[in-house]
Design a protein around this motif. Sequence first.
Motif, PDB file in Angstrom:
ATOM      1  N   ARG A 198       6.783  -9.308 -10.837  1.00  0.00           N
ATOM      2  CA  ARG A 198       6.388  -9.151  -9.432  1.00  0.00           C
ATOM      3  C   ARG A 198       5.957  -7.705  -9.177  1.00  0.00           C
ATOM      4  O   ARG A 198       6.765  -6.868  -8.781  1.00  0.00           O
ATOM      5  N   ASN A 227      -7.823  -9.551  -4.805  1.00  0.00           N
ATOM      6  CA  ASN A 227      -7.201  -9.508  -6.132  1.00  0.00           C
ATOM      7  C   ASN A 227      -8.029  -8.683  -7.112  1.00  0.00           C
ATOM      8  O   ASN A 227      -7.486  -7.869  -7.872  1.00  0.00           O
ATOM      9  N   TYR A 239      -1.012 -13.553   3.835  1.00  0.00           N
ATOM     10  CA  TYR A 239      -0.717 -12.675   2.703  1.00  0.00           C
ATOM     11  C   TYR A 239       0.631 -13.011   2.079  1.00  0.00           C
ATOM     12  O   TYR A 239       0.780 -13.004   0.851  1.00  0.00           O
ATOM     13  N   PHE A 294       5.818  -6.274  -0.814  1.00  0.00           N
ATOM     14  CA  PHE A 294       5.137  -6.750   0.388  1.00  0.00           C
ATOM     15  C   PHE A 294       6.018  -6.542   1.614  1.00  0.00           C
ATOM     16  O   PHE A 294       7.147  -7.025   1.683  1.00  0.00           O
ATOM     17  N   GLN A 339       4.455 -13.198  -6.412  1.00  0.00           N
ATOM     18  CA  GLN A 339       4.163 -11.969  -7.145  1.00  0.00           C
ATOM     19  C   GLN A 339       4.819 -10.745  -6.511  1.00  0.00           C
ATOM     20  O   GLN A 339       4.580  -9.625  -6.932  1.00  0.00           O
ATOM     21  N   ALA A 340       5.646 -10.974  -5.467  1.00  0.00           N
ATOM     22  CA  ALA A 340       6.081  -9.839  -4.650  1.00  0.00           C
ATOM     23  C   ALA A 340       7.586  -9.794  -4.430  1.00  0.00           C
ATOM     24  O   ALA A 340       8.269 -10.818  -4.402  1.00  0.00           O
ATOM     25  N   HIS A 398       0.251 -16.107  -0.019  1.00  0.00           N
ATOM     26  CA  HIS A 398      -0.520 -15.899  -1.239  1.00  0.00           C
ATOM     27  C   HIS A 398       0.255 -15.091  -2.288  1.00  0.00           C
ATOM     28  O   HIS A 398       0.193 -15.415  -3.482  1.00  0.00           O
ATOM     29  N   TYR A 399       0.989 -14.076  -1.841  1.00  0.00           N
ATOM     30  CA  TYR A 399       1.586 -13.137  -2.798  1.00  0.00           C
ATOM     31  C   TYR A 399       3.086 -13.340  -3.024  1.00  0.00           C
ATOM     32  O   TYR A 399       3.678 -12.608  -3.820  1.00  0.00           O
ATOM     33  N   ARG A 400       3.702 -14.313  -2.379  1.00  0.00           N
ATOM     34  CA  ARG A 400       5.163 -14.409  -2.438  1.00  0.00           C
ATOM     35  C   ARG A 400       5.692 -14.561  -3.866  1.00  0.00           C
ATOM     36  O   ARG A 400       6.784 -14.061  -4.171  1.00  0.00           O
ATOM     37  N   PHE A 434      -8.911 -13.633  -0.767  1.00  0.00           N
ATOM     38  CA  PHE A 434      -7.969 -13.144  -1.777  1.00  0.00           C
ATOM     39  C   PHE A 434      -8.624 -12.971  -3.142  1.00  0.00           C
ATOM     40  O   PHE A 434      -8.145 -12.170  -3.953  1.00  0.00           O
ATOM     41  N   ILE A 464       4.068  -6.403  -6.840  1.00  0.00           N
ATOM     42  CA  ILE A 464       3.724  -6.025  -5.474  1.00  0.00           C
ATOM     43  C   ILE A 464       4.989  -5.946  -4.621  1.00  0.00           C
ATOM     44  O   ILE A 464       5.887  -6.786  -4.733  1.00  0.00           O
TER      45      ILE A 464
END
Length: 429
Positions: free
Chosen positions: A6, A380, A35, A10, A42-43, A38-40, A376, A8
């Motif tokens: 992960r 990205n 956001y 956020f 990876q974050a 989309h990023y949960r 995105f 990122i």
Amino acid sequence: MISLKRPILFDVTRLISTGWMNRHSTGIDRVCDAYMSHYRDQAHAVIQHKGVFRILSERHSDKLFTLLSNRGKGFRYKLTNLMPGIMAANSAIVSGEGRKYLNVGHTDFDLQSHQEWVERCDLKSIYMIHDLIPINGQAYCRPHAIKRHRGRVISSLNNAAGIIVNSNATAAALSHFAISKGLKMPPILAAHLGVQDVGSSADMSVSPKEHFVCIGTIEPRKNHLMLLRVWQKLISETSGNIPQLLIIGRWGKQSKPVRDLLSSDPILAKHVTMLNKCSDADMLELTKSAKAVLLPTLAEGYGLPLIEAMTMNVPVIASDLPCFREIGAGIPLLLSPKDEAGWKDAIINFLMHNEESKRQKRQMKSYTPPSWREHFAKVNLWLEDLNGENLYKVEQQSVVSSYRENSKNLILEKNRHADRLPDRKVPSL
């Protein structure tokens, strides 16, 4: 503590505040939701409040992301049970090793404590600037809001590893501000925001007669007073059927003039319906059945209601602003937000399904709205390629403007052909 899977960090602070206060989501809140969705995976979630920070573990991040995805009934109770464990078990400072911190909610990055935290954690901060309205339209904003937003913009220009904006119009406004203040320009990405699903919705809570819809927080820059004056003229000058005006949006700061006008004119109030707690489902249904969406705003950075209306094949009458010219693709009828007579005439004509209304509906059949997937994809790629080069490109009306740092100032180079740009990847819409 920070998982290698992960990369990122956020910031979810704004979404916590929105859920705690039980506020209906604004445009910025919807961006934060998109956001997070989309990023949960990876974050890690980040919480900040007046200099107090927490960077959540993978397990606690997942719990909080799930809770924030449904900020409905019982949110306060669930958050109250979750927060003590989160605050006790997680740290304020980590070795970020250059990982990217993402803040798209305008949350506290004007504060010195925020920048000190970013530096201590060795993070590359990425911010989204949604507009420069409190700077360029100070007449519509309170002094405190002007001071805070000016601080956000200056801080992001001075400290960000990169800035995301929602339109070329916002990018141009940000660049002009940087140039005027002699500030450096970090890498900027202009990427149109996507729209929510506008498919089938729940039944309407309101079933008005022929109506027009105006969507937006009730505050001076949204220009609701002008629309109310237009409706007063329709009532006094029209012998036939008077359409209903539906104003959908929560009461904002400095909304007293709108309240006062409605309370002082009971005849006007019969033809104006205020929907301050309208669900998204009801808002979509009311928009679909409207004669047109009215957006008379005096200043704007993007305009999600305009895109949502065109996606639903609903005509739009909007202010002639750079952002609406950019995202409207030549479809909406654009008028001066101060031309009350022009707005009144347009509304009367739209009631009769005039040629302008038919033109818009024909063009909207081939209209493709911007999507979050496309947004995105750009973000990205830009995040992967982000290397600190002080360069950004805006394409508008066949003019490409390239900004480069030159000592303490920026030199604006106007090029008529994109192939004259340096042989480097430059993000754009």
